[in-house]
Design a protein around this motif. Sequence first.
Motif, PDB file in Angstrom:
ATOM      1  N   THR A 140       0.826  -1.202   0.000  1.00 48.39           N
ATOM      2  CA  THR A 140       0.000   0.000   0.000  1.00 48.39           C
ATOM      3  C   THR A 140       0.862   1.255   0.000  1.00 48.39           C
ATOM      4  N   ALA A 141       1.924   1.241   0.799  1.00 48.03           N
ATOM      5  CA  ALA A 141       2.836   2.388   0.835  1.00 48.03           C
ATOM      6  C   ALA A 141       3.521   2.594  -0.500  1.00 48.03           C
ATOM      7  N   LEU A 142       3.819   1.475  -1.188  1.00 45.81           N
ATOM      8  CA  LEU A 142       4.469   1.583  -2.497  1.00 45.81           C
ATOM      9  C   LEU A 142       3.569   2.304  -3.499  1.00 45.81           C
ATOM     10  N   PHE A 143       2.274   1.989  -3.472  1.00 43.21           N
ATOM     11  CA  PHE A 143       1.361   2.532  -4.485  1.00 43.21           C
ATOM     12  C   PHE A 143       0.648   3.805  -4.047  1.00 43.21           C
ATOM     13  N   THR A 144       0.889   4.231  -2.814  1.00 45.23           N
ATOM     14  CA  THR A 144       0.376   5.531  -2.371  1.00 45.23           C
ATOM     15  C   THR A 144       1.527   6.490  -2.080  1.00 45.23           C
ATOM     16  N   ASN A 145       2.667   6.180  -2.632  1.00 49.63           N
ATOM     17  CA  ASN A 145       3.853   7.017  -2.469  1.00 49.63           C
ATOM     18  C   ASN A 145       3.528   8.447  -2.907  1.00 49.63           C
ATOM     19  N   PRO A 146       3.721   9.444  -2.045  1.00 47.37           N
ATOM     20  CA  PRO A 146       3.400  10.827  -2.434  1.00 47.37           C
ATOM     21  C   PRO A 146       4.149  11.287  -3.690  1.00 47.37           C
ATOM     22  N   LEU A 147       5.318  10.723  -3.952  1.00 47.42           N
ATOM     23  CA  LEU A 147       6.056  11.088  -5.154  1.00 47.42           C
ATOM     24  C   LEU A 147       5.540  10.353  -6.384  1.00 47.42           C
ATOM     25  N   LEU A 148       4.528   9.496  -6.195  1.00 46.56           N
ATOM     26  CA  LEU A 148       3.783   8.888  -7.295  1.00 46.56           C
ATOM     27  C   LEU A 148       2.452   9.587  -7.498  1.00 46.56           C
ATOM     28  N   THR A 149       1.703   9.764  -6.417  1.00 44.48           N
ATOM     29  CA  THR A 149       0.338  10.276  -6.537  1.00 44.48           C
ATOM     30  C   THR A 149       0.278  11.703  -7.068  1.00 44.48           C
ATOM     31  N   MET A 150       1.314  12.483  -6.830  1.00 46.55           N
ATOM     32  CA  MET A 150       1.348  13.843  -7.357  1.00 46.55           C
ATOM     33  C   MET A 150       1.979  13.902  -8.754  1.00 46.55           C
ATOM     34  N   ALA A 151       2.933  12.986  -9.026  1.00 47.56           N
ATOM     35  CA  ALA A 151       3.666  13.035 -10.295  1.00 47.56           C
ATOM     36  C   ALA A 151       2.881  12.431 -11.449  1.00 47.56           C
ATOM     37  N   LEU A 152       2.108  11.357 -11.182  1.00 45.77           N
ATOM     38  CA  LEU A 152       1.386  10.693 -12.269  1.00 45.77           C
ATOM     39  C   LEU A 152       0.395  11.622 -12.971  1.00 45.77           C
ATOM     40  N   PRO A 153      -0.480  12.362 -12.255  1.00 48.77           N
ATOM     41  CA  PRO A 153      -1.367  13.289 -12.967  1.00 48.77           C
ATOM     42  C   PRO A 153      -0.592  14.373 -13.729  1.00 48.77           C
ATOM     43  N   HIS A 154       0.562  14.773 -13.201  1.00 48.38           N
ATOM     44  CA  HIS A 154       1.387  15.757 -13.899  1.00 48.38           C
ATOM     45  C   HIS A 154       1.841  15.215 -15.248  1.00 48.38           C
ATOM     46  N   VAL A 155       2.265  13.951 -15.276  1.00 46.89           N
ATOM     47  CA  VAL A 155       2.692  13.316 -16.526  1.00 46.89           C
ATOM     48  C   VAL A 155       1.507  13.149 -17.473  1.00 46.89           C
ATOM     49  N   VAL A 156       0.357  12.753 -16.933  1.00 46.20           N
ATOM     50  CA  VAL A 156      -0.849  12.602 -17.761  1.00 46.20           C
ATOM     51  C   VAL A 156      -1.221  13.939 -18.401  1.00 46.20           C
ATOM     52  N   GLY A 157      -1.193  15.007 -17.615  1.00 42.80           N
ATOM     53  CA  GLY A 157      -1.484  16.325 -18.164  1.00 42.80           C
ATOM     54  C   GLY A 157      -0.500  16.728 -19.241  1.00 42.80           C
ATOM     55  N   ALA A 158       0.789  16.446 -19.015  1.00 45.46           N
ATOM     56  CA  ALA A 158       1.811  16.764 -20.025  1.00 45.46           C
ATOM     57  C   ALA A 158       1.564  15.998 -21.310  1.00 45.46           C
ATOM     58  N   ALA A 159       1.104  14.748 -21.194  1.00 49.75           N
ATOM     59  CA  ALA A 159       0.798  13.955 -22.390  1.00 49.75           C
ATOM     60  C   ALA A 159      -0.378  14.546 -23.156  1.00 49.75           C
TER      61      ALA A 159
END
Length: 397
Positions: free
Chosen positions: A169-188
Amino acid sequence: MDVLDLARTQFAVTGSLHFLFVVLTLGLAPLVAIMQTIGTFRDRPTMMRMARFWGQVYVINYALGIVTGLVMEFQFGLNWSGLSHYAGDVFGAPLAIETLGAFFLESTFLGLWIFGWHRLPPKLHLACIWIVTLTAYASAFWIMAANAFLQNPAGAVDRGGHLELVDSTALFTNPLLTMALPHVVGAALITGGTVVMGASAYRLFRRTSEQQFFTTSLRLGVVVAAIGVVVTVAFGFAQFGPVGEYQPGKFDDNPLAGAGLGFMILIGELIQFVVLFFLLPVIYWLPRWRWAHPIVMLMIPLPFIAAILGWLAREAGRQPWMVHGKLTVADAMSPGLTPGMVTTSLIAFTAVLGLLAVTDYALIARTVRRGPAAVSLGAAPGSGPDAAPDRAAALSL
């Protein structure tokens, strides 16, 4: 340069070139799916032609991008066996799941979509492109989960000289994942929207006979880019909190990361200003304003440049760590490497990826210049000069 700097340079070059394909693939997939959805449920022939045309651009980029991804896989075995030994039990799992998803699930449904025009029921064929889109974004999730683990090894502990996962759970709720993934999606989304609106502006500027086709494409590209800008900027600034907590001094202590971040923000603000405050308010009149079309065309490279700068800032700012606070880059290197060995592979990989990038640009540019009348993807057999059989179209791509 010593062997460590050469290995780092090799990964930066190959990673950056690969990401150029990835960000466009992620950006075009939902656009094509939306076009086909509107065409299917509202019986809009123009939208179906747009799905075929921009779908052909998507398939070209996807096919060549797969090859660049294979080159990336070689990186870990050749230069970074220390990472595999120390953190492979955790870091390798998301990469393995992403590879299985991309090469089996995503590729299978993409094949069904390419060959399924006029063969599958319309709604079933539409479902194929949506599955392709969803699996593409699932792949992005797994890749970003693996990368976020390198940035902040949440959920893992050191046991016997290697990391073990104790809290998924900690691996997939990593704050450096949850904030970065939408940023990458928006950039795409910015990238896909900008390519569509830029290419459409080019055809309109050249006074194409397909006015309605490229007018609709231009407007849709602007809307998608605008959505992407809002998401990217919002989650871009939202990342400063977690980064400051888990990697304090990331951008202040590393000049390369700081410079990359600064230029990325500058380009992002420029894109935001042009899209939100110039293009979107005049979206109705924009297709008829030939004087504005060169401005739109000049925007095409900006999202790609910003994406590379963002990737470099995220990775360079982690130095000297490969796994932050756990494993240094020097310790992650494969033993026995020599400058000559790494230089040879650097030249070879750069040449291959550079050739693929040039080929990708040339094929996409040719597709745009030839226009929708020459698209072979999805053409009905025997329906005219632009209607080569689906099998031949797919194989040629």
